[in-house]
Design an enzyme around this catalytic site. Structure first.
Site, PDB file in Angstrom:
ATOM      1  N   ARG A  74      76.918  45.017-116.625  1.00  0.00           N
ATOM      2  CA  ARG A  74      75.950  45.122-115.521  1.00  0.00           C
ATOM      3  C   ARG A  74      75.247  43.777-115.359  1.00  0.00           C
ATOM      4  O   ARG A  74      74.813  43.175-116.342  1.00  0.00           O
ATOM      5  CB  ARG A  74      74.945  46.211-115.877  1.00  0.00           C
ATOM      6  CG  ARG A  74      73.904  46.507-114.835  1.00  0.00           C
ATOM      7  CD  ARG A  74      72.936  47.555-115.363  1.00  0.00           C
ATOM      8  NE  ARG A  74      73.571  48.859-115.546  1.00  0.00           N
ATOM      9  CZ  ARG A  74      73.160  49.774-116.425  1.00  0.00           C
ATOM     10  NH1 ARG A  74      72.136  49.521-117.231  1.00  0.00           N
ATOM     11  NH2 ARG A  74      73.770  50.939-116.512  1.00  0.00           N
ATOM     12  N   ARG A 143      64.403  46.090-117.957  1.00  0.00           N
ATOM     13  CA  ARG A 143      65.665  46.078-117.208  1.00  0.00           C
ATOM     14  C   ARG A 143      65.518  45.281-115.899  1.00  0.00           C
ATOM     15  O   ARG A 143      64.510  44.627-115.657  1.00  0.00           O
ATOM     16  CB  ARG A 143      66.098  47.524-116.922  1.00  0.00           C
ATOM     17  CG  ARG A 143      66.260  48.407-118.161  1.00  0.00           C
ATOM     18  CD  ARG A 143      67.527  48.092-118.920  1.00  0.00           C
ATOM     19  NE  ARG A 143      67.757  48.997-120.040  1.00  0.00           N
ATOM     20  CZ  ARG A 143      68.447  50.138-119.984  1.00  0.00           C
ATOM     21  NH1 ARG A 143      68.943  50.562-118.843  1.00  0.00           N
ATOM     22  NH2 ARG A 143      68.630  50.862-121.078  1.00  0.00           N
ATOM     23  N   LYS A 207      64.087  51.690-123.102  1.00  0.00           N
ATOM     24  CA  LYS A 207      64.198  50.872-121.894  1.00  0.00           C
ATOM     25  C   LYS A 207      62.884  50.881-121.121  1.00  0.00           C
ATOM     26  O   LYS A 207      62.077  51.812-121.238  1.00  0.00           O
ATOM     27  CB  LYS A 207      65.339  51.381-121.021  1.00  0.00           C
ATOM     28  CG  LYS A 207      65.199  52.834-120.578  1.00  0.00           C
ATOM     29  CD  LYS A 207      66.479  53.302-119.918  1.00  0.00           C
ATOM     30  CE  LYS A 207      66.433  54.806-119.641  1.00  0.00           C
ATOM     31  NZ  LYS A 207      67.710  55.317-119.108  1.00  0.00           N
ATOM     32  N   LYS A 209      61.351  49.971-117.110  1.00  0.00           N
ATOM     33  CA  LYS A 209      61.763  49.730-115.733  1.00  0.00           C
ATOM     34  C   LYS A 209      60.559  49.410-114.854  1.00  0.00           C
ATOM     35  O   LYS A 209      59.540  50.097-114.928  1.00  0.00           O
ATOM     36  CB  LYS A 209      62.506  50.949-115.179  1.00  0.00           C
ATOM     37  CG  LYS A 209      63.816  51.236-115.919  1.00  0.00           C
ATOM     38  CD  LYS A 209      64.536  52.453-115.359  1.00  0.00           C
ATOM     39  CE  LYS A 209      65.878  52.650-116.059  1.00  0.00           C
ATOM     40  NZ  LYS A 209      66.610  53.826-115.513  1.00  0.00           N
ATOM     41  N   CYS A 430      75.017  59.562-109.613  1.00  0.00           N
ATOM     42  CA  CYS A 430      75.230  58.650-110.736  1.00  0.00           C
ATOM     43  C   CYS A 430      76.727  58.583-111.048  1.00  0.00           C
ATOM     44  O   CYS A 430      77.542  59.315-110.506  1.00  0.00           O
ATOM     45  CB  CYS A 430      74.444  59.119-111.957  1.00  0.00           C
ATOM     46  SG  CYS A 430      75.085  60.648-112.684  1.00  0.00           S
ATOM     47  N   CYS A 436      80.748  57.979-118.384  1.00  0.00           N
ATOM     48  CA  CYS A 436      79.433  58.090-119.023  1.00  0.00           C
ATOM     49  C   CYS A 436      79.490  59.089-120.176  1.00  0.00           C
ATOM     50  O   CYS A 436      79.842  60.256-119.980  1.00  0.00           O
ATOM     51  CB  CYS A 436      78.379  58.529-118.014  1.00  0.00           C
ATOM     52  SG  CYS A 436      76.752  58.724-118.774  1.00  0.00           S
ATOM     53  N   CYS A 475      73.913  64.722-115.744  1.00  0.00           N
ATOM     54  CA  CYS A 475      73.131  65.123-116.923  1.00  0.00           C
ATOM     55  C   CYS A 475      71.654  65.003-116.554  1.00  0.00           C
ATOM     56  O   CYS A 475      71.324  64.517-115.472  1.00  0.00           O
ATOM     57  CB  CYS A 475      73.488  64.253-118.125  1.00  0.00           C
ATOM     58  SG  CYS A 475      72.655  62.639-118.159  1.00  0.00           S
ATOM     59  N   CYS A 479      69.561  59.204-113.735  1.00  0.00           N
ATOM     60  CA  CYS A 479      69.861  57.866-113.201  1.00  0.00           C
ATOM     61  C   CYS A 479      69.873  57.809-111.676  1.00  0.00           C
ATOM     62  O   CYS A 479      69.549  56.784-111.100  1.00  0.00           O
ATOM     63  CB  CYS A 479      71.190  57.358-113.755  1.00  0.00           C
ATOM     64  SG  CYS A 479      71.148  57.036-115.533  1.00  0.00           S
TER      65      CYS A 479
END
Length: 554
Positions: A74, A143, A207, A209, A430, A436, A475, A479
Site C-alpha cells: 500500500r 496511517r 493503528k 487514522k 472492502c 483478507c 467482517c 474498513c
C-alpha cells in the site's frame, strides 16, 4: 506496564531493532513464500501484509503444498495525490509484479495485491524511482492522512490539502529500516540519528487514522477516524480546525467490549504551529495510555472512553501548554463524490468517473484501466483519489480538456458513469475474500451482483434517484465504514450478513443492527418490504437513514 502484561506484538516491536527484525533473512529464504511470524507483524510497518489465496487453501493442502502466499503493498499518499508520471509507473509496476489490478482504498491511496516474495523488493525499488513509498501505511502507527478530495469544495482546498502533507511528515517514524532493507542503503553508524521521541521503541498500541474535512461535504467520514480535523472557513479564509477524537469503526463479533464509535469534538485550535503541536500530543497520549495488553481494546476510542473526555482534553492542554478554544459552529450535510465534469474557481477542470469498489480493471463493462493509462500518457493532469474509492482526473487546463474528453469518449467512460445508478455510486465494499485473512464473507466480489438485485426494488418503488448510502464489509473490522452507512452489510459467515440501518447522510450517526446473519434471499425480502414502506410513508426529502430512525426500525 510490566513486560508480562504486554501482548505478543508489543514484545516483537520492542525487540525488533527499530523494525528490522529478520526481514532481510526471510526475504532470502527461497524454501517458503512466507516470512516468520514475528516478521509478519513488522513488515506491516513497511507498508505491506503477508496474505494467501484463501480460494486455493483446500486444493493446496490436498497436494501437501504450503499456502499460496503473496504480499499486498500500500502506498503512502497524503491527501491522495498522484502525478500522471506516477500513475504510469504504478500501472507498469502492477503489470510486472502483481495481479495487475490497482485497488483504490477507502483511505485515499492505492494498494497492489499478489506480490510474490521475490517481487517485493523490486516493486519497492521501482516505486522509489517514481518518488513513491509505502512507509507506515500499515502497522501500529499513523496511517495515510486523508483529506476532502475535490478542490471544488473550497477556494482554500489547496491550503488544507497541503496541511495533510505537513501532518504526514510530522508523524513519520524515524527508523531507517525501510531504506536499508528495500533500497540497500548503508546502516547508520550512529543510532542517535534514528532516535524517535514520538514512537520510541514501542510505536503505538494500534493503528492511528487522521482525516481533514471541508464542510459541508463529509466525504472522508471524519468522525470515523481516531483524530478528525474539521476545517472552519469564514469568508473564504481558513480560521483553524475543530478537533475530534476517538472515532473508529472496528469491532469483534461476540465481544461486547468492542464497538464502533464516532469521534467527539473537544474544541478548536488555530495557527499552524499550535494545530501541529495538538496533533502530536494527542498521538503521545495514545502512545502512553493506550492498551498494550489487549489489541482488541487498543484503539484511541477505548483510551478516550477509559480516561474520559475531560481528562483527555486536560492532558492535551497540559502537554501542549495552551488551552483548546471553544468549538466553532459547522454544518455537514452530505457525503459524496462529485461525478462528472466540474470547473474550479482556479479555472482548472476535474472529471470523476465511477470505479466500482476501487478496482481499476478492464472488464466486460468498461476498459477503465486502459483509458486511465492513455489519459496519463498525455501528462496533462494529476490523479486525486477519493475516500469513496474513486479517482478524480484533476488539475486539467482549459486548453487540454478536449484531449482528455476525447479519450473518455473513445472508451465510453462518461457514458458508463452516467449509466450507473445512484445507489451504486454511493456504495462501497472492502477487499474481503479471497485475500483478507479477517474476512468471514465476500464483499467487493459480491456487492456488484447484490446491487443488481436491489436496483429493481428501488425502481419498483420509484426510488431509483434516491442517494442511499450502502456499504458492505466481509467482517466487523469496518474498513468500508459500514457502521456509518444508511444500509450496512457486515459479514458474519460465508453468504451471511448483519443488516444494519439508520446512519445519516452527514456521517454523524452510527447505524444499528436490524436483522442478523441474513442470506441473500432474506436480505432482498427485507429490503423489498423496507423500501416499499419508505416510498409510502417518508416525509418530504427525508433520507432512508432518517426514516429508519424515525420509524424506530432500529
Amino acid at each position: 506496564m510490566g513486560a508480562e502484561n504486554l501482548s505478543g506484538i508489543e514484545k516483537i516491536k520492542q525487540a525488533s531493532d527499530a523494525l528490522r527484525g529478520t526481514i532481510k533473512q526471510g526475504l532470502a529464504d527461497e524454501v517458503t513464500g512466507a516470512i516468520s511470524e514475528d516478521d509478519k507483524a513488522l513488515v506491516k510497518f513497511h507498508g505491506m501484509y503477508l496474505q494467501d489465496d484463501r480460494d486455493r487453501r483446500e486444493e493446496r493442502a490436498e497436494k501437501k503444498l504450503e499456502r499460496l502466499y503473496s504480499f499486498m503493498i500500500r502506498l503512502r499518499l497524503p491527501g491522495g495525490l498522484l502525478s500522471a508520471e506516477q500513475w504510469l509507473a504504478t500501472q507498469d509496476i502492477a503489470g510486472e509484479h502483481t495481479t495487475g489490478i490497482i485497488k483504490i482504498t477507502t483511505r485515499q491511496t492505492i494498494q497492489l495485491h499478489g506480490l510474490y516474495k521475490s517481487h517485493v523488493k523490486p516493486t519497492i525499488q521501482a516505486f522509489n524511482e517514481a518518488k513513491l513509498h509505502s512507509i507506515a501505511t500499515c502497522g501500529d502507527i499513523n496511517r495515510n492522512v486523508i483529506c476532502s478530495a475535490h478542490p471544488r469544495q473550497s477556494p482554500v482546498h489547496k491550503q488544507i490539502h497541503d496541511f495533510a502533507f505537513k501532518i504526514d511528515e510530522l508523524l513519520l517514524p524515524k527508523t531507517k529500516a525501510y531504506y536499508e532493507i528495500w533500497l540497500d542503503e548503508e546502516k547508520l553508524a550512529d543510532k542517535k540519528d534514528e532516535e524517535d521521541p514520538l514512537y520510541q521503541d514501542r510505536y503505538l498500541p494500534r493503528k492511528f487514522k487522521i482525516a481533514l474535512v471541508i464542510p459541508p461535504n463529509n466525504d472522508v467520514d471524519v468522525f470515523g477516524n481516531d483524530l478528525g480535523l474539521i476545517a472552519i472557513i469564514e469568508n473564504n479564509q481558513l480560521q483553524g480546525y475543530n478537533i475530534a477524537i476517538g472515532g473508529g469503526m472496528s469491532s469483534t463479533h461476540g465481544n461486547p467490549a468492542t464497538y464502533p464509535r464516532l469521534a467527539t469534538v473537544i474544541g478548536f485550535v488555530s495557527g499552524e504551529e499550535k494545530i501541529l503541536k495538538t496533533i502530536y500530543e494527542i498521538v503521545t497520549i495514545q502512545r502512553d495510555y493506550g492498551n498494550r495488553s489487549d489489541r482488541s481494546l487498543a484503539r484511541l476510542k477505548y483510551t478516550v472512553d477509559k480516561l474520559g473526555v475531560d481528562f483527555f482534553k486536560a492532558e492535551i492542554e497540559r502537554r501542549t501548554g495552551f488551552p483548546l478554544e471553544k468549538e466553532r459552529t459547522f454544518e455537514l450535510t452530505e457525503r459524496k463524490d462529485f461525478y462528472g465534469w466540474f470547473q474550479n474557481t482556479d479555472k482548472l477542470w476535474y472529471y470523476t468517473p465511477f470505479i466500482e469498489n476501487g478496482r481499476v480493471v478492464d472488464d466486460e463493462k468498461v476498459a477503465m484501466k486502459t483509458a486511465l493509462y492513455e489519459i496519463a500518457e498525455t501528462h496533462k493532469l494529476n490523479f486525486r483519489f477519493t475516500t469513496n474509492q474513486n479517482v478524480i482526473l484533476a488539475d486539467i487546463h482549459d486548453k487540454d480538456k478536449n484531449q482528455i474528453k476525447k479519450i473518455l469518449e473513445k472508451y465510453h467512460i462518461e457514458e458508463y458513469t452516467d449509466s450507473i445508478s445512484e445507489i451504486r455510486k454511493n456504495s462501497m465494499a472492502c477487499v474481503a475474500l479471497n485475500t483478507c485473512p479477517l474476512a468471514f464473507a465476500e464483499a467487493q466480489r459480491y456487492l456488484p451482483s447484490l446491487l443488481s438485485k436491489i436496483e429493481p426494488l428501488l425502481e419498483k418503488n420509484g426510488l431509483q434517484q434516491e442517494e442511499i448510502i450502502l456499504r458492505m464489509t466481509g467482517c466487523p473490522n469496518g474498513c468500508a465504514r459500514s457502521y456509518i452507512a444508511e444500509i450496512g452489510f457486515i459479514g458474519t459467515a460465508l453468504g451471511k450478513y448483519n443488516l444494519q440501518l439508520g446512519g445519516d447522510h452527514a456521517g454523524m450517526r452510527l447505524n444499528k443492527i436490524y436483522k442478523e446473519s441474513l442470506d441473500e434471499t432474506a436480505i432482498l425480502q427485507e429490503l423489498d418490504l423496507l423500501l416499499e414502506i419508505f416510498a409510502r410513508e417518508r416525509k418530504a426529502k427525508e433520507s432512508f437513514g432518517d426514516f429508519a430512525v424515525r420509524k424506530q426500525l432500529v
